[in-house]
Design a protein around this motif. Sequence first.
Motif, PDB file in Angstrom:
ATOM      1  N   ILE A   1       0.861   4.174  -2.863  1.00 53.54           N
ATOM      2  CA  ILE A   1       0.615   5.583  -2.524  1.00 53.54           C
ATOM      3  C   ILE A   1       1.740   6.469  -3.038  1.00 53.54           C
ATOM      4  O   ILE A   1       1.501   7.550  -3.599  1.00 53.54           O
ATOM      5  CB  ILE A   1       0.449   5.733  -0.996  1.00 53.54           C
ATOM      6  CG1 ILE A   1      -0.857   5.076  -0.540  1.00 53.54           C
ATOM      7  CG2 ILE A   1       0.486   7.202  -0.594  1.00 53.54           C
ATOM      8  CD1 ILE A   1      -1.025   5.049   0.965  1.00 53.54           C
TER       9      ILE A   1
ATOM     10  N   ALA B   1       1.203   9.288  -5.792  1.00 48.74           N
ATOM     11  CA  ALA B   1       1.504  10.671  -5.443  1.00 48.74           C
ATOM     12  C   ALA B   1       2.474  11.293  -6.445  1.00 48.74           C
ATOM     13  O   ALA B   1       2.316  12.447  -6.862  1.00 48.74           O
ATOM     14  CB  ALA B   1       2.089  10.751  -4.036  1.00 48.74           C
TER      15      ALA B   1
ATOM     16  N   LEU C   1       0.830  -1.203   0.000  1.00 45.56           N
ATOM     17  CA  LEU C   1       0.000   0.000   0.000  1.00 45.56           C
ATOM     18  C   LEU C   1       0.866   1.255   0.000  1.00 45.56           C
ATOM     19  O   LEU C   1       0.566   2.228  -0.713  1.00 45.56           O
ATOM     20  CB  LEU C   1      -0.911  -0.015   1.235  1.00 45.56           C
ATOM     21  CG  LEU C   1      -1.892   1.165   1.350  1.00 45.56           C
ATOM     22  CD1 LEU C   1      -2.834   1.199   0.158  1.00 45.56           C
ATOM     23  CD2 LEU C   1      -2.675   1.061   2.661  1.00 45.56           C
ATOM     24  N   LEU C   2       1.939   1.265   0.757  1.00 47.27           N
ATOM     25  CA  LEU C   2       2.844   2.410   0.777  1.00 47.27           C
ATOM     26  C   LEU C   2       3.456   2.643  -0.596  1.00 47.27           C
ATOM     27  O   LEU C   2       3.538   3.785  -1.074  1.00 47.27           O
ATOM     28  CB  LEU C   2       3.941   2.198   1.821  1.00 47.27           C
ATOM     29  CG  LEU C   2       5.011   3.298   1.892  1.00 47.27           C
ATOM     30  CD1 LEU C   2       4.381   4.643   2.233  1.00 47.27           C
ATOM     31  CD2 LEU C   2       6.094   2.926   2.913  1.00 47.27           C
TER      32      LEU C   2
END
Length: 381
Positions: free
Chosen positions: A150, A154, A146-147
């Motif tokens: 993201i 971003a 998930l990181l």
Amino acid sequence: MAEPPSRRVPAPVRHLAWIADITLAVLTLVFFVAVALATGVRNPWDGTIPLALLLGALLLVRRRWPMTVLLLSIGGIFAYHLTGHWPPAGWIWPAAVAYFTASTTPRVRWVAAIGLAQLAYSAVDARWIVDRNLTRYLIHVVGEGLLLAILIAAGLTYAAAMRWRERLRETDSRARAAEERLRVSHEVHDVIAHTLAVVGVQLNVAADALEEDPAAAAAALRLAKDVRNRAMADLRSLIAVLRDGPGDTAAQPDLASLGALISEARAAGLEVTLDEHGDPAAVPAIPAIAVYRVVQESIANTLKHADARKAEVTINYAPRSVTVEITDDGRSVPAGAEVIEGHGLAGMRERVSALGGVLTAGPVPGGFAVRADIPVAGSTA
């Protein structure tokens, strides 16, 4: 894998970017060491602090070599692991800024591939947790994935926002260029129309007087030549606006040039009177040019179309506006007939409207009149 250097940006922007990179480098150093200490590292100088220093130092050149910084960051994390140290709290987050920066480049697919490879290695390396605590293992793997998602999202969003902002700047620049070209086209029309009107009248005078009064014919030709020379100078000045080097651009005619304009009209055989009220020196440059062009175009139309003998120019300089009115005793439009606006009237109307003013043109008892009310409050010279 060096990235092509980015286009030069203003010094204040570069200084802010440099401050941001130093801040991120310090935060990476402090946060990495703090997490290592919190997860049980007893001797931070044995690998932890050197790796933190490497990760922080790489961020100082992340804008110039984003992919290189990402690969070196990951290489440092793997080297840290191979020396017998467990990466504190995960594999992805120590290189979070490097992942984000690399995701803003066109090589985002390689960034995703590298991240997935590192994530797969992390999942395999942490397989021993499965037997002890499956929930912890799933949180570890899913959290890392998930990181990574993201960070890449971003970076893509930031890059898209920068491209959109650049397109907006380009669009705004093109719009300003189009407005400038339109302004120059109005100026060119005004100069050419007035010049042709005056020169045409003088050529007719010269042709009629050539045999009977050669001196008058010569004087008319000299005046036509002078008007032509001034018009050429104006045209060169206007065309220079469209060039990259504005240094050769001459000042545009303004209220101080009205006297010469009236003299040319009188020399062309039109009895013109100029009546000014107020202080013309208080009028800013842009409205002053507009007033001059309205008078110039109106007189040119009178000479070309009205068959007039007299014209009156009245200008009232008020604190917040300038009112200019030009009337002649030429052929009037029949009552009820519509005034057909050519390029001259349309150009005057657009010029005055652009300054927030109003222009009216139409028949009056005994002739034709043009009136322009141009605001000057808040205008800049």
